[in-house]
Design a protein around this motif. Structure first.
Motif, PDB file in Angstrom:
ATOM      1  N   VAL A 105      -0.869  -2.857   5.119  1.00  0.00           N
ATOM      2  CA  VAL A 105       0.321  -2.823   5.967  1.00  0.00           C
ATOM      3  C   VAL A 105      -0.047  -3.484   7.286  1.00  0.00           C
ATOM      4  O   VAL A 105      -1.052  -3.129   7.908  1.00  0.00           O
ATOM      5  N   ALA A 106       0.756  -4.455   7.681  1.00  0.00           N
ATOM      6  CA  ALA A 106       0.477  -5.183   8.917  1.00  0.00           C
ATOM      7  C   ALA A 106       1.103  -4.469  10.107  1.00  0.00           C
ATOM      8  O   ALA A 106       2.218  -3.956  10.028  1.00  0.00           O
ATOM      9  N   LYS A 107       0.349  -4.404  11.186  1.00  0.00           N
ATOM     10  CA  LYS A 107       0.882  -3.866  12.436  1.00  0.00           C
ATOM     11  C   LYS A 107       1.608  -4.978  13.194  1.00  0.00           C
ATOM     12  O   LYS A 107       1.126  -6.107  13.226  1.00  0.00           O
ATOM     13  N   PRO A 108       2.742  -4.679  13.825  1.00  0.00           N
ATOM     14  CA  PRO A 108       3.498  -3.420  13.760  1.00  0.00           C
ATOM     15  C   PRO A 108       4.243  -3.331  12.430  1.00  0.00           C
ATOM     16  O   PRO A 108       4.577  -4.353  11.834  1.00  0.00           O
ATOM     17  N   PHE A 109       4.504  -2.145  11.963  1.00  0.00           N
ATOM     18  CA  PHE A 109       5.130  -1.972  10.657  1.00  0.00           C
ATOM     19  C   PHE A 109       6.420  -1.168  10.802  1.00  0.00           C
ATOM     20  O   PHE A 109       6.656  -0.488  11.797  1.00  0.00           O
ATOM     21  N   HIS A 110       7.243  -1.261   9.779  1.00  0.00           N
ATOM     22  CA  HIS A 110       8.449  -0.449   9.693  1.00  0.00           C
ATOM     23  C   HIS A 110       8.133   0.811   8.885  1.00  0.00           C
ATOM     24  O   HIS A 110       7.414   0.751   7.886  1.00  0.00           O
ATOM     25  N   VAL A 111       8.683   1.921   9.326  1.00  0.00           N
ATOM     26  CA  VAL A 111       8.418   3.197   8.641  1.00  0.00           C
ATOM     27  C   VAL A 111       8.845   3.123   7.185  1.00  0.00           C
ATOM     28  O   VAL A 111       8.127   3.598   6.291  1.00  0.00           O
ATOM     29  N   ALA A 112      10.002   2.520   6.918  1.00  0.00           N
ATOM     30  CA  ALA A 112      10.490   2.440   5.538  1.00  0.00           C
ATOM     31  C   ALA A 112       9.539   1.635   4.661  1.00  0.00           C
ATOM     32  O   ALA A 112       9.282   1.987   3.507  1.00  0.00           O
ATOM     33  N   GLU A 113       8.977   0.547   5.223  1.00  0.00           N
ATOM     34  CA  GLU A 113       8.031  -0.259   4.456  1.00  0.00           C
ATOM     35  C   GLU A 113       6.753   0.530   4.169  1.00  0.00           C
ATOM     36  O   GLU A 113       6.241   0.526   3.040  1.00  0.00           O
ATOM     37  N   LEU A 114       6.241   1.215   5.197  1.00  0.00           N
ATOM     38  CA  LEU A 114       5.029   2.008   5.005  1.00  0.00           C
ATOM     39  C   LEU A 114       5.245   3.071   3.933  1.00  0.00           C
ATOM     40  O   LEU A 114       4.416   3.232   3.020  1.00  0.00           O
ATOM     41  N   THR A 115       6.359   3.788   4.025  1.00  0.00           N
ATOM     42  CA  THR A 115       6.653   4.838   3.046  1.00  0.00           C
ATOM     43  C   THR A 115       6.794   4.256   1.643  1.00  0.00           C
ATOM     44  O   THR A 115       6.279   4.826   0.670  1.00  0.00           O
ATOM     45  N   ALA A 116       7.465   3.121   1.537  1.00  0.00           N
ATOM     46  CA  ALA A 116       7.664   2.509   0.224  1.00  0.00           C
ATOM     47  C   ALA A 116       6.334   2.090  -0.393  1.00  0.00           C
ATOM     48  O   ALA A 116       6.106   2.265  -1.595  1.00  0.00           O
ATOM     49  N   ARG A 117       5.443   1.530   0.420  1.00  0.00           N
ATOM     50  CA  ARG A 117       4.138   1.107  -0.096  1.00  0.00           C
ATOM     51  C   ARG A 117       3.307   2.307  -0.526  1.00  0.00           C
ATOM     52  O   ARG A 117       2.623   2.269  -1.553  1.00  0.00           O
ATOM     53  N   ILE A 118       3.352   3.370   0.259  1.00  0.00           N
ATOM     54  CA  ILE A 118       2.611   4.582  -0.103  1.00  0.00           C
ATOM     55  C   ILE A 118       3.141   5.154  -1.417  1.00  0.00           C
ATOM     56  O   ILE A 118       2.369   5.486  -2.322  1.00  0.00           O
ATOM     57  N   GLU A 119       4.450   5.281  -1.524  1.00  0.00           N
ATOM     58  CA  GLU A 119       5.037   5.839  -2.742  1.00  0.00           C
ATOM     59  C   GLU A 119       4.719   4.968  -3.953  1.00  0.00           C
ATOM     60  O   GLU A 119       4.425   5.486  -5.039  1.00  0.00           O
ATOM     61  N   SER A 120       4.759   3.647  -3.765  1.00  0.00           N
ATOM     62  CA  SER A 120       4.461   2.746  -4.869  1.00  0.00           C
ATOM     63  C   SER A 120       3.029   2.931  -5.361  1.00  0.00           C
ATOM     64  O   SER A 120       2.775   3.040  -6.567  1.00  0.00           O
ATOM     65  N   ARG A 121       2.074   2.976  -4.411  1.00  0.00           N
ATOM     66  CA  ARG A 121       0.675   3.148  -4.809  1.00  0.00           C
ATOM     67  C   ARG A 121       0.429   4.497  -5.449  1.00  0.00           C
ATOM     68  O   ARG A 121      -0.354   4.618  -6.399  1.00  0.00           O
ATOM     69  N   LEU A 122       1.100   5.539  -4.961  1.00  0.00           N
ATOM     70  CA  LEU A 122       0.929   6.874  -5.539  1.00  0.00           C
ATOM     71  C   LEU A 122       1.473   6.918  -6.964  1.00  0.00           C
ATOM     72  O   LEU A 122       0.870   7.534  -7.849  1.00  0.00           O
ATOM     73  N   ARG A 123       2.612   6.269  -7.198  1.00  0.00           N
ATOM     74  CA  ARG A 123       3.165   6.258  -8.555  1.00  0.00           C
ATOM     75  C   ARG A 123       2.237   5.511  -9.505  1.00  0.00           C
ATOM     76  O   ARG A 123       1.993   5.963 -10.630  1.00  0.00           O
ATOM     77  N   VAL A 124       1.718   4.381  -9.053  1.00  0.00           N
ATOM     78  CA  VAL A 124       0.781   3.622  -9.888  1.00  0.00           C
ATOM     79  C   VAL A 124      -0.463   4.459 -10.177  1.00  0.00           C
ATOM     80  O   VAL A 124      -0.951   4.514 -11.312  1.00  0.00           O
ATOM     81  N   HIS A 125      -0.967   5.126  -9.140  1.00  0.00           N
ATOM     82  CA  HIS A 125      -2.167   5.950  -9.303  1.00  0.00           C
ATOM     83  C   HIS A 125      -1.933   7.073 -10.297  1.00  0.00           C
ATOM     84  O   HIS A 125      -2.773   7.342 -11.164  1.00  0.00           O
ATOM     85  N   ARG A 126      -0.792   7.735 -10.172  1.00  0.00           N
ATOM     86  CA  ARG A 126      -0.503   8.833 -11.095  1.00  0.00           C
ATOM     87  C   ARG A 126      -0.368   8.329 -12.520  1.00  0.00           C
ATOM     88  O   ARG A 126      -0.808   8.986 -13.463  1.00  0.00           O
TER      89      ARG A 126
END
Length: 206
Positions: free
Chosen positions: A116-137
Motif C-alpha cells: 500500500v502506497a502512502k498516502p493511502f485511502h482507507v477503503a483501499e487499505l481495507t480492501a487489500r487486507i480483506e483480499s489477502r485474508l480471503r486468499v490466505h484462508r
C-alpha cells in the motif's frame, strides 16, 4: 423496518474481519492511526514499533501490515525473514511511500504479498487486507484438505497392506490345512487298505 438480508459477500467480509492484524511501524501516531482505522472495521490489532518485535507475535496474527522504512532492520529484511524462517504463508502487506519500479520489485522480491502506497485511502487499505485474508484462508483450507487427503491415503495404504498380509497368511493356512488333510486322508486310506488285505481278516468290530 425489516433488517436487510446479509449477502454472501457480507458474510465473507464479516468472517475475515474477525482476524488479528499485526501493525509494525516506528511512528506512534501511525500505529495509533492504523489501530483506530482497523478496529473501527472490526479487526483485532497488535502494534509494535520495531521489526524485531514482530517475531514474538507471528503465531497470534492472521496478517502483518509492515512499514518498509523502519529504524535498524528495514521492513524488507523483516519481511524476508518472516517468509523464509517463520511462516511462508502468512500474508504481509508492505506500507511504503517509495513506489518507484525498483522499490516495488524489491518489495515483492522480499516476499511481500501486496503493498500500500502512502498516502493511502482507507477503503483501499481495507480492501487489500480483506483480499489477502480471503486468499490466505483459502490457501489454509486447501492445505488442510491436502493434509487430510494424505492422511487418508496413508490410512488406506496401511489397511491395504494389512489386508494383503492377512490374505497371504490365510493362503498359507489354507495351504497347510490342505496339506495336513491330504496327509491324514492318505494315512486313513493306507490303514483301510492294509486291513482290507489282511489275511485272515480281523473282525469288523476290531
Amino acid at each position: 423496518e425489516p433488517r436487510p438480508v446479509a449477502t454472501a459477500e457480507d458474510r465473507r467480509r464479516d468472517d475475515v474481519r474477525t482476524s488479528t492484524i499485526l501493525v509494525v511501524d516506528d511512528e506512534p501516531l501511525a500505529r495509533q492511526m492504523f489501530a483506530d482505522l482497523l478496529e473501527a472495521q472490526g479487526f483485532q490489532v497488535i502494534s509494535v514499533a520495531r521489526g524485531e518485535e514482530a517475531f514474538g507475535f507471528l503465531s497470534e496474527v492472521d496478517l502483518v501490515l509492515l512499514d518498509a522504512m523502519l529504524p535498524g532492520r528495514d521492513g524488507w529484511s523483516i519481511c524476508r525473514e518472516i517468509k523464509d524462517r517463520h511462516d511462508a504463508t502468512l500474508p504481509i502487506i508492505m506500507v511504503t511511500a517509495r513506489t518507484a519500479p525498483d522499490d516495488v520489485v524489491r518489495t515483492f522480491a522480499a516476499g511481500a504479498d501486496d503493498y500500500v502506497a502512502k498516502p493511502f485511502h482507507v477503503a483501499e487499505l481495507t480492501a487489500r487486507i480483506e483480499s489477502r485474508l480471503r486468499v490466505h484462508r483459502a490457501e489454509v483450507a486447501i492445505k488442510r484438505a491436502n493434509q487430510q487427503l494424505r492422511e487418508l491415503a496413508d490410512q488406506n495404504y496401511e489397511l491395504y497392506e494389512k489386508a494383503r498380509a492377512d490374505a497371504e497368511e490365510r493362503a498359507l493356512l489354507l495351504k497347510e490345512l490342505d496339506h495336513r488333510v491330504r496327509n491324514n486322508l492318505s494315512v486313513i486310506m493306507g490303514l483301510l487298505s492294509m486291513e482290507r488285505n489282511r489275511r485272515p481278516p480281523r473282525p469288523a468290530e476290531e
